[in-house]
Design an enzyme around this catalytic site. Structure first.
Site, PDB file in Angstrom:
ATOM      1  NE  ARG A   3       7.696 -11.070  -4.421  1.00 57.88           N
ATOM      2  CZ  ARG A   3       6.746 -10.167  -4.593  1.00 57.88           C
ATOM      3  NH1 ARG A   3       5.658 -10.477  -5.279  1.00 57.88           N
ATOM      4  NH2 ARG A   3       6.845  -8.967  -4.060  1.00 57.88           N
ATOM      5  CB  THR A  35      -0.900   0.006   1.255  1.00 54.58           C
ATOM      6  OG1 THR A  35      -1.697  -1.181   1.236  1.00 54.58           O
ATOM      7  CG2 THR A  35      -1.790   1.223   1.290  1.00 54.58           C
ATOM      8  CG  HIS A  52      -0.242   0.512   7.184  1.00 57.88           C
ATOM      9  ND1 HIS A  52       0.056   0.870   5.900  1.00 57.88           N
ATOM     10  CD2 HIS A  52      -0.389  -0.816   7.173  1.00 57.88           C
ATOM     11  CE1 HIS A  52       0.082  -0.207   5.127  1.00 57.88           C
ATOM     12  NE2 HIS A  52      -0.184  -1.237   5.878  1.00 57.88           N
ATOM     13  CB  CYS A  78     -20.846   1.157  12.777  1.00 57.78           C
ATOM     14  SG  CYS A  78     -19.563  -0.056  12.424  1.00 57.78           S
ATOM     15  CG  LEU A 117      -5.543 -10.485   1.605  1.00 59.98           C
ATOM     16  CD1 LEU A 117      -6.401 -10.140   2.803  1.00 59.98           C
ATOM     17  CD2 LEU A 117      -4.097 -10.690   2.047  1.00 59.98           C
ATOM     18  N   GLY A 118      -6.011 -11.081  -2.264  1.00 60.51           N
ATOM     19  CA  GLY A 118      -5.386 -10.298  -3.333  1.00 60.51           C
ATOM     20  C   GLY A 118      -6.391  -9.411  -4.043  1.00 60.51           C
ATOM     21  CG  LEU A 119      -7.123  -5.862  -3.150  1.00 66.22           C
ATOM     22  CD1 LEU A 119      -6.856  -4.487  -2.569  1.00 66.22           C
ATOM     23  CD2 LEU A 119      -8.596  -6.220  -3.031  1.00 66.22           C
ATOM     24  CB  CYS A 127     -16.796   4.109  14.556  1.00 64.80           C
ATOM     25  SG  CYS A 127     -18.106   2.885  14.294  1.00 64.80           S
ATOM     26  CG  HIS A 184      -0.537   0.682  -4.357  1.00 63.09           C
ATOM     27  ND1 HIS A 184      -0.307   0.278  -5.641  1.00 63.09           N
ATOM     28  CD2 HIS A 184      -0.880  -0.448  -3.676  1.00 63.09           C
ATOM     29  CE1 HIS A 184      -0.496  -1.035  -5.748  1.00 63.09           C
ATOM     30  NE2 HIS A 184      -0.838  -1.502  -4.571  1.00 63.09           N
TER      31      HIS A 184
END
Lengths: 366, 366, 366, 366
Positions: free
Chosen positions: B214, B53, B76, B110, B276-278, B107, B56
């Site tokens: 990998r 992320t 993060h 919710c 999980l992959g996008l 939050c 990106h």
């Protein structure tokens, strides 16, 4: 003299609707009455209903060209009376029993059959697709495939149970109790999924289709609200109907890419989708938005669970939690199958049931 | 004088990596040390690791353009020491505790937060995406987001726990115990999913990626067999490795359409897939063959379950069922972040960890 | 000449251990070699192991008096070679195959059999209890009950698979992956449950028994810690070992009221218990504290799931995730069955395996 | 001037029912109106209903002696209007909202709270048991415990929601959709479990109790058949009503050993039982017959799932799937609490609701 000999007479032949050779069309033929094997029962067909699959076979579309090897008797939804049992049938249906039939003939020995997943059997042979079907006066099936009905069940309901099973399987693959449900696609299976969802305790049931005729049926069988995407925004209507939250469960019965997309758009984060409809090939589909980001769970549904789904159907029907009779909109003599198929092609009907012997009809013939 | 005052000195400023304005690139800036709110803790960052992320955001791709509003401190994944607690923090982490951080600030009110589905919170704000992140000397987060680690946990492992959580969530969404598992995509999360699957009792773990580097990491972290689709048929290898049956569970970590297709092709009827992959948009996908006919179940996976996944991670690490240390291939001083990001872009690395204070590094710096 | 005729010779009789009439004791007799029915296979027994049930039958305790109708060949754990198949056996085991046997002969037609719950079949007949058993040179069983083993599986392991199945069923009824598990009762099934839990990915396995011999076995098969309630407080030890939290999963294999109580005392709120041990009648049990206030889930376990459990066993053994060989502590010729039973009665043994033909023994005879 | 100051006047005191000191009895006292903490709301009580727990506290039975530390305001079921919010309450209920209250005040930080199992929180403090309760004109509770109701919900229904939640939790712990259900014990919670089971799609609901008054209520709220064990054999009736098969699901709401036994006797093999009733100590219980041999699953139920159960209740009530109004048989002014408690002790009532201000009563007072 056996019951069978008595009932089919001396000639040993019967009328049946067959696909005689590769190519469009079906024809009525005289064929020999089949002989049951040791583990089979011979059933005198009382009613037989038309499924979309039969339409594909009649029209000889690419799917049919790949899967069907003529000559073949077509049809797989039926009810009838057991008139003979094979020599090795020790228990199970008795001669004289009214039975519906599970159309998937499974091997009983593969890893799926041995672990309660017979609907995934790798050796499945389907009546009217891989082996002779039921648009005929008689049919033989393995005794274990014959499901005994109450003797007073109307023939048309008994016949369409196989198809109702697809709906019940789809509706019960998620816990639907107390949930808000969207059904996309209101052909007969979709409409029965609405009835099943209602009978299984869904909190609210919404439905979509491009046909107002079908949406009317959907409301009759229990949909709270129905939306026609040709006339209104399904997503807007759906958000309004759910306080902007979307639905807990999607039952996708259409296979139409636009309906699939509308359904997933309305699926709540953490929701569950059950897919029964077929798209006949790859579609553009956004796994990210529809599944990943939503943390959704998606279930593919095929056939009926053997035999959980049949027990579940029995319960729903016995308790009166589901009434399928309004879905049977047309009845024909089997001899009038061409008219019946043409009506099906028009889409302006619910379930269409045919009767080899018109005297067996449980309502006025068309 | 509080611990905080002591540790940050009189100037009240710190170094941080920021996205100063819309457009590619990141820069190191001096910014004020943040002040914790009443329910927050202030953390002195000991280690912080790079996630896809962050790449990106550096590259300012379409996703970043849509989701990020500069100026913003990026990053993060981190661990650090609590140096100050807000006035309303009654329990939870103490000053001096080593903590990792759940990067999703939710939050708590919710319908999702209230029903154990905080990972689906509709008001989620992510560190380094929607609010200031952790590539800095200090960061404030809600006290409840700070997860206390054993004081002797290596900083690099503590930092990457957030990312490991994605892997553990994916691996545990199905019952993996005793199952054959295929992991498609061996970036750091994929490789951690291999380790998690192994630690959670998978019977066999197979993995695919287009990078041999990998695949080597995959084997080190526990894959039984690895296949490179550029060099061999993944489907053939997979069928050979499973007696022609396919795998019970697919963990899709790549988002690559070809890998997704290979994964579903190898999924056994009745199997389960966790995605999980996008894919960054719609792809051609055959719902019929991949889901419906297979009777498959597909789970979308996002974030970490709060806090089930963190407890699960703690258990795996404490028991030694998973050893992530071989995955940490490179360490950098935070000041050298440009080098660290360039290495990440090359793909020839595992997890890359940065240290605001080089003395904190738990291994040799690159 | 069939394989069977060849292998049993012309006399048509065989040695078998029988309960000749009501009352204590067993005797070795000459009896006719059984003839397989159309759906059966005839198996030449290679190894047969002793179960606690067989001890009850030998001793003619109240349970045996109620359930067993002599004369009867005893025994239900075995492996052997298929030497003949009934006329209707079309697939399944071939002549020459090494097979283990599911000892529950089920009807295949009742509501349980038809819904993947054959272990609850209401018409179950158990080998060596309701119909002739396997302490003999030959036995016939329905072909579907014969589970084909790899030809090189040691006979003693192949024989005890039936019993291992109880353990695997118990260990897999909860999701055990990554969990802390307590096994109460370390007889052979308890010890195999330890091995199964370990192989299925349990985080930690603790075990209790009053016999130090058995606790030693428990550690050999994979228990992290073992506690003898005659010597120490199981509850204290258990709390120490789990940071005061208790265990996630209890596998109760003893049926002993004190062990049951200790197990539930250590069960974490929200935990799961699987009960296989039998108490032989009502006990004092606090449903409030043990189940209600804990929000616990308790599973009764009987037999093996047909056939999920067998597939699960195959996976565990093939992958080497479980090694049962240390559990086979003694081997006897079948002719020495009195010695074998006396040893079992002493409790100072693991699984005791008997060989109708001593040449078949896969280890030194006692 | 805040809403609170306006509504409670200048004196700052209120009427409340208190247990002043150890020993039987309750008394009406003048006590200070409580001040909400930063995360609390102050609620003006509109209606408060009596639970069995309150009877135990009044009577000072052994349970009360162990759990309650006087002086204490009693009561935990209520609805009311929010009249003041603590300084840190940023969202959640607004001043003026009608709210019901979750009586379990949980810590929000323990391993249970952090994993969606707040009902098992190890630091739970219950209103009217561990901290001041709600038989009063005002009460303060954490804002998160206040559940906003539709403004037009009748006060008596809003008050008993907390108790209804026990019933819904019990009914939803198993998948009840399409199942046959037996409810043992028809006190108010039992009767509400009948209504919940019906609303969640149960196929048939049977109920037992020793009181004909309560069985009448059970039928009114939706039981198909009710049986009084003092007058008939529950097991015989149950087998007749289920074709000899027994029920799929048992909801045990009585804690009475004989009812527990009858319930398990009627539970089908493979069935599920949910236990909410308390037996106040060990009972004679046959784990073999009731759980093990049946392959049954048993769930202990405590409190309400936070907050799944509240969302489920909202759905059932909004959709009209459950109508609890017939259950509210008596209304009293809070000042007449002695009469209300005496009526409760007689057992000849449903839910008894008290109103601090008689003008708030939503039906005629007794």
């Amino acid at each position: 003299m056996t019951a069978r000999a008595a009932s089919r007479g001396s000639l040993g032949s019967m009328r049946a609707i067959v696909k005689p050779s590769p190519g469009p069309g079906l024809e009525m033929d005289d064929v020999p009455i089949p002989t049951p094997g040791p583990s089979d029962v011979l059933i005198q067909v009382k009613a037989t209903s038309i499924c979309g699959t039969d339409m594909h076979i009649r029209d000889w579309d690419p799917w049919a060209q790949t899967h069907v090897r003529p000559p073949l008797i077509v049809g797989h939804e039926l009810c009838g009376i057991v008139v003979e049992r094979g020599s090795a049938v020790a228990d199970g249906p008795e001669v004289g029993d009214l039975v519906s039939v599970e159309s998937h003939v499974v091997c009983g020995r593969c890893r799926f059959c041995r672990t309660g997943k017979g609907h995934l059997c790798e050796n499945t042979r389907i009546l009217g697709v891989h082996r002779d079907g039921v648009y005929a006066e008689y049919v033989t099936v393995p005794a274990i495939n014959a499901w005994v009905d109450p003797p007073d069940m109307p023939y048309s309901i008994a016949s369409l149970q196989e198809n109702f099973g697809n709906a019940v399987h789809t509706a019960s693959v998620s816990n639907i109790s107390g949930r808000k449900v969207l059904v996309t696609g209101c052909g007969p299976v979709g409409v029965m999924a609405i009835a099943a969802a209602r009978g299984l305790g869904a909190r609210a049931v919404f439905a979509t289709d491009v046909s107002d005729y079908r949406l009317e049926m959907a409301r009759t069988l229990g949909a709270d609200q129905t939306w026609n995407p040709l006339k209104e925004s399904v997503v807007e209507r759906g958000l309004e109907a759910t306080d902007g939250e979307g639905v807990d469960v999607l039952l996708e019965m259409s296979g139409a890419p636009s309906a699939i997309q509308e359904g997933f758009s309305l699926l709540k984060p953490g929701g569950e989708a059950a897919l029964l409809g077929l798209s006949s090939g790859p579609i553009q589909f956004d796994l990210d938005d529809n599944i990943v980001f939503k943390g959704a769970t998606v279930h593919g549904v095929i056939g009926r669970k053997m035999w959980d789904t049949w027990y579940e159907m029995r319960g729903l029907l016995r308790a009166g939690a589901v009434d399928l009779s309004p879905l049977v909109t047309h009845r024909f003599a089997l001899d009038d199958f061409e008219k019946a198929f043409d009506l099906m092609a028009s889409g302006e009907c619910g379930k269409v049931v045919m009767f080899p012997n018109p005297d067996d009809a449980d309502g006025p013939l068309s």
